[in-house]
Structures are given as structure tokens and as C-alpha cells.
Write a protein that holds these residues in place. Structure first.
Motif, PDB file in Angstrom:
ATOM      1  N   ALA A   3      74.023  92.081   7.476  1.00  0.00           N
ATOM      2  CA  ALA A   3      73.297  90.860   7.822  1.00  0.00           C
ATOM      3  C   ALA A   3      73.083  90.844   9.324  1.00  0.00           C
ATOM      4  O   ALA A   3      73.831  91.460  10.081  1.00  0.00           O
ATOM      5  N   ILE A   4      72.046  90.136   9.736  1.00  0.00           N
ATOM      6  CA  ILE A   4      71.766  89.956  11.160  1.00  0.00           C
ATOM      7  C   ILE A   4      71.260  88.536  11.355  1.00  0.00           C
ATOM      8  O   ILE A   4      70.596  87.983  10.468  1.00  0.00           O
ATOM      9  N   GLU A   5      71.612  87.939  12.473  1.00  0.00           N
ATOM     10  CA  GLU A   5      71.224  86.544  12.709  1.00  0.00           C
ATOM     11  C   GLU A   5      69.705  86.403  12.667  1.00  0.00           C
ATOM     12  O   GLU A   5      68.969  87.196  13.261  1.00  0.00           O
ATOM     13  N   SER A   6      69.254  85.372  11.978  1.00  0.00           N
ATOM     14  CA  SER A   6      67.824  85.221  11.703  1.00  0.00           C
ATOM     15  C   SER A   6      66.992  84.983  12.951  1.00  0.00           C
ATOM     16  O   SER A   6      65.787  85.271  12.953  1.00  0.00           O
ATOM     17  N   HIS A   7      67.591  84.462  14.049  1.00  0.00           N
ATOM     18  CA  HIS A   7      66.760  84.217  15.229  1.00  0.00           C
ATOM     19  C   HIS A   7      66.363  85.509  15.934  1.00  0.00           C
ATOM     20  O   HIS A   7      65.536  85.486  16.840  1.00  0.00           O
ATOM     21  N   TYR A   8      66.952  86.657  15.512  1.00  0.00           N
ATOM     22  CA  TYR A   8      66.498  87.953  16.020  1.00  0.00           C
ATOM     23  C   TYR A   8      65.421  88.564  15.123  1.00  0.00           C
ATOM     24  O   TYR A   8      64.809  89.565  15.492  1.00  0.00           O
ATOM     25  N   VAL A   9      65.225  87.989  13.937  1.00  0.00           N
ATOM     26  CA  VAL A   9      64.284  88.560  12.965  1.00  0.00           C
ATOM     27  C   VAL A   9      62.926  87.894  13.130  1.00  0.00           C
ATOM     28  O   VAL A   9      62.774  86.693  12.918  1.00  0.00           O
ATOM     29  N   ARG A  10      61.931  88.703  13.484  1.00  0.00           N
ATOM     30  CA  ARG A  10      60.579  88.161  13.623  1.00  0.00           C
ATOM     31  C   ARG A  10      59.860  88.096  12.289  1.00  0.00           C
ATOM     32  O   ARG A  10      59.187  87.125  11.973  1.00  0.00           O
ATOM     33  N   GLU A  11      59.993  89.149  11.496  1.00  0.00           N
ATOM     34  CA  GLU A  11      59.347  89.180  10.191  1.00  0.00           C
ATOM     35  C   GLU A  11      59.915  90.331   9.372  1.00  0.00           C
ATOM     36  O   GLU A  11      60.578  91.233   9.895  1.00  0.00           O
ATOM     37  N   VAL A  12      59.672  90.276   8.082  1.00  0.00           N
ATOM     38  CA  VAL A  12      60.009  91.361   7.163  1.00  0.00           C
ATOM     39  C   VAL A  12      58.700  91.889   6.607  1.00  0.00           C
ATOM     40  O   VAL A  12      57.837  91.120   6.161  1.00  0.00           O
ATOM     41  N   TYR A  13      58.558  93.227   6.622  1.00  0.00           N
ATOM     42  CA  TYR A  13      57.253  93.821   6.337  1.00  0.00           C
ATOM     43  C   TYR A  13      57.443  95.058   5.455  1.00  0.00           C
ATOM     44  O   TYR A  13      58.357  95.851   5.693  1.00  0.00           O
ATOM     45  N   PRO A  14      56.616  95.254   4.444  1.00  0.00           N
ATOM     46  CA  PRO A  14      56.702  96.499   3.663  1.00  0.00           C
ATOM     47  C   PRO A  14      56.349  97.694   4.546  1.00  0.00           C
ATOM     48  O   PRO A  14      55.431  97.619   5.370  1.00  0.00           O
ATOM     49  N   LEU A  15      57.072  98.777   4.372  1.00  0.00           N
ATOM     50  CA  LEU A  15      56.789  99.968   5.172  1.00  0.00           C
ATOM     51  C   LEU A  15      55.506 100.618   4.688  1.00  0.00           C
ATOM     52  O   LEU A  15      55.392 101.022   3.528  1.00  0.00           O
ATOM     53  N   GLU A  16      54.544 100.744   5.589  1.00  0.00           N
ATOM     54  CA  GLU A  16      53.270 101.376   5.260  1.00  0.00           C
ATOM     55  C   GLU A  16      52.789 102.186   6.462  1.00  0.00           C
ATOM     56  O   GLU A  16      52.935 101.767   7.613  1.00  0.00           O
ATOM     57  N   ASN A  17      52.212 103.348   6.151  1.00  0.00           N
ATOM     58  CA  ASN A  17      51.542 104.168   7.172  1.00  0.00           C
ATOM     59  C   ASN A  17      52.450 104.496   8.361  1.00  0.00           C
ATOM     60  O   ASN A  17      52.081 104.297   9.526  1.00  0.00           O
ATOM     61  N   LEU A  18      53.636 104.997   8.054  1.00  0.00           N
ATOM     62  CA  LEU A  18      54.546 105.440   9.116  1.00  0.00           C
ATOM     63  C   LEU A  18      54.004 106.710   9.758  1.00  0.00           C
ATOM     64  O   LEU A  18      53.688 107.681   9.066  1.00  0.00           O
ATOM     65  N   THR A  19      53.894 106.692  11.073  1.00  0.00           N
ATOM     66  CA  THR A  19      53.401 107.854  11.817  1.00  0.00           C
ATOM     67  C   THR A  19      54.536 108.468  12.614  1.00  0.00           C
ATOM     68  O   THR A  19      55.069 107.824  13.526  1.00  0.00           O
ATOM     69  N   PRO A  20      54.965 109.695  12.283  1.00  0.00           N
ATOM     70  CA  PRO A  20      56.028 110.346  13.063  1.00  0.00           C
ATOM     71  C   PRO A  20      55.571 110.584  14.501  1.00  0.00           C
ATOM     72  O   PRO A  20      54.392 110.810  14.773  1.00  0.00           O
ATOM     73  N   VAL A  21      56.534 110.522  15.411  1.00  0.00           N
ATOM     74  CA  VAL A  21      56.253 110.754  16.831  1.00  0.00           C
ATOM     75  C   VAL A  21      57.148 111.884  17.305  1.00  0.00           C
ATOM     76  O   VAL A  21      58.376 111.811  17.155  1.00  0.00           O
ATOM     77  N   PRO A  22      56.572 112.959  17.849  1.00  0.00           N
ATOM     78  CA  PRO A  22      57.401 114.084  18.305  1.00  0.00           C
ATOM     79  C   PRO A  22      58.217 113.720  19.534  1.00  0.00           C
ATOM     80  O   PRO A  22      57.896 112.782  20.267  1.00  0.00           O
ATOM     81  N   CYS A  23      59.284 114.490  19.732  1.00  0.00           N
ATOM     82  CA  CYS A  23      60.125 114.373  20.929  1.00  0.00           C
ATOM     83  C   CYS A  23      60.768 112.999  21.052  1.00  0.00           C
ATOM     84  O   CYS A  23      60.804 112.412  22.144  1.00  0.00           O
ATOM     85  N   THR A  24      61.255 112.471  19.953  1.00  0.00           N
ATOM     86  CA  THR A  24      61.979 111.197  19.970  1.00  0.00           C
ATOM     87  C   THR A  24      63.403 111.437  19.469  1.00  0.00           C
ATOM     88  O   THR A  24      63.679 112.450  18.814  1.00  0.00           O
ATOM     89  N   PRO A  25      64.321 110.530  19.741  1.00  0.00           N
ATOM     90  CA  PRO A  25      65.686 110.679  19.229  1.00  0.00           C
ATOM     91  C   PRO A  25      65.687 110.745  17.702  1.00  0.00           C
ATOM     92  O   PRO A  25      64.760 110.245  17.051  1.00  0.00           O
ATOM     93  N   PRO A  26      66.717 111.342  17.119  1.00  0.00           N
ATOM     94  CA  PRO A  26      66.739 111.517  15.652  1.00  0.00           C
ATOM     95  C   PRO A  26      66.650 110.217  14.875  1.00  0.00           C
ATOM     96  O   PRO A  26      66.144 110.207  13.751  1.00  0.00           O
ATOM     97  N   HIS A  27      67.137 109.113  15.435  1.00  0.00           N
ATOM     98  CA  HIS A  27      67.118 107.854  14.696  1.00  0.00           C
ATOM     99  C   HIS A  27      65.759 107.154  14.753  1.00  0.00           C
ATOM    100  O   HIS A  27      65.558 106.161  14.056  1.00  0.00           O
ATOM    101  N   VAL A  28      64.830 107.657  15.554  1.00  0.00           N
ATOM    102  CA  VAL A  28      63.485 107.080  15.614  1.00  0.00           C
ATOM    103  C   VAL A  28      62.605 107.834  14.630  1.00  0.00           C
ATOM    104  O   VAL A  28      62.263 108.981  14.833  1.00  0.00           O
TER     105      VAL A  28
END
Length: 213
Positions: free
Chosen positions: A81-106
Motif C-alpha cells: 500500500a502507499i498513501e493516496s496523496h502520492y497517487v495521481r492516477e491508476v492507468y492500464p499499461l499500454e504502449n510501453l516503450t523501452p529506453v536504452p541505457c537506463t537502470p535495470p528497474h526502469v
């Protein structure tokens, strides 16, 4: 002097004036009381200070009932769980574009109504085991004044209120980076993430630079 004999050899028979002494005591008391009497401005200042102090102090019952509002989700078969005042919105994952040269968790970026949002796999960021076949298809967009990014989760289950008194320190078995980003655990094993720490960690979405050969 008091107690001396008169010229006739007899003690003085003059009576002590108790009434006069009482009047003197009453007058002295009135002077003392008038000297300590606060002005109207002093009274208002004291009352305002007391009102402010009372407003800041919670009664034991109020403290016991203090709650935080959270968004609860599943990740790697665990409940978070995370406090709701940090949550802007919840969104279905669509059209994820990988980005090279980023940390493994990105994992990459998505375009949300014209805004480019980095997508974070906190299983990797928290060193969680990748067990089973999780269904990472929901994006929780976290936001603060200076940063925003999306956290990929299996499912968003509900919004809820959790009593602060029910939040316990993290278990000793939870160590490393995972422990440092936890506010605590509830009795039914919901791990509450520290959204403030996540959103203040600039390294969570910083791209790694490509070194030229």
C-alpha cells in the motif's frame, strides 16, 4: 512602649483597634490585586495561546483513531500500500516503450495524454524474487512537487484507511533497500511503502549515460 506601666504603675488599658487593622489589610489586598490584574490585551493573548495549544494536542482517543488513506495493490504475490496523496492516477499499461541505457528497474516510458512517464519495476528496485507468472498490467502514477513516475503492479485492489496505531515496524527479516523504503507493516501483512522516500530518490529514474569508446 507596649507593655510598659503608666506613671501610676498600672499597665496601659488602651484597646487594640482591630477594625482599623482590617481596613488596612483590605486596602493592601486591593492594591495587590489591582497590580496583578491583566489588561484586556494580555487576557486576549493568553486565551489565544491556550486555544492554539489545545488545538495542537490530540486526546488519547483522537490519537488512537488517527488514520492514513492508502491505495492497496498486489506485487509478486505480496500486498503493498502507499498513501493516496502520492497517487495521481491508476492507468492500464499500454504502449510501453523501452529506453536504452537506463537502470535495470526502469522498464521504459509511456505517453499519458502527451506526458512522458517513466515506468519502474519495483520488484527489481526492491530486489524482490520474480516468482510465478505475475500479471503486470496496472500502472500507479506517483507524483510529488518535483518528480513523477509510474510503478508497475499486478493489480490495484482497493483504496482504504489504515489506523496509524496499527502500523508496526518492518520485520527484521526485511533488509536492504526494501526495508529503507517501508513505513511499516499492518497486522494482516500489508507492507506500506514510504512514498515520500521513493519520490525524493532522484536515482530511481535517472538515465545512465552511454560511454563513448
Amino acid at each position: 512602649m507596649q507593655g510598659e506601666n503608666t506613671k501610676s504603675g498600672r499597665p496601659s488599658t488602651a484597646r487594640f483597634d482591630y477594625a482599623a487593622m482590617e481596613r488596612k489589610f483590605a486596602a493592601a489586598l486591593a492594591v495587590i490585586e489591582s497590580g496583578w490584574k491583566p489588561t484586556l490585551e494580555d487576557s486576549r493573548r493568553v486565551l489565544a495561546s491556550r486555544a492554539q495549544a489545545l488545538a495542537m494536542v490530540q486526546t488519547p482517543d483522537e490519537a488512537a483513531e488517527a488514520c492514513i488513506e492508502v491505495v492497496e495493490f498486489h506485487l509478486a504475490y505480496e500486498r503493498y500500500a502507499i498513501e493516496s496523496h502520492y497517487v495521481r492516477e491508476v492507468y492500464p499499461l499500454e504502449n510501453l516503450t523501452p529506453v536504452p541505457c537506463t537502470p535495470p528497474h526502469v522498464l521504459g516510458v509511456v505517453n499519458l495524454r502527451g506526458e512522458i512517464i517513466s515506468v519502474i519495476d519495483i520488484r527489481v528496485f526492491f530486489d524482490l524474487p520474480k516468482i510465478g507468472l505475475p500479471d503486470l498490467n496496472k500502472l500507479i502514477v506517483l507524483e510529488s512537487e518535483h518528480m513523477s513516475f509510474g510503478v508497475l503492479v499486478d493489480a490495484v485492489t482497493r483504496a482504504d484507511k489504515i489506523r496509524v496505531a496499527d502500523i508496526q515496524p518492518a520485520l527484521p527479516a526485511i533488509t536492504g533497500i526494501r526495508e529503507s523504503y517501508l513505513k511499516g507493516l499492518t497486522a494482516d501483512c500489508v507492507a506500506i511503502l514510504d512514498g515520500g522516500k521513493l519520490l525524493s530518490d532522484a536515482g530511481i529514474v535517472v538515465n545512465e549515460q552511454v560511454r563513448e569508446s
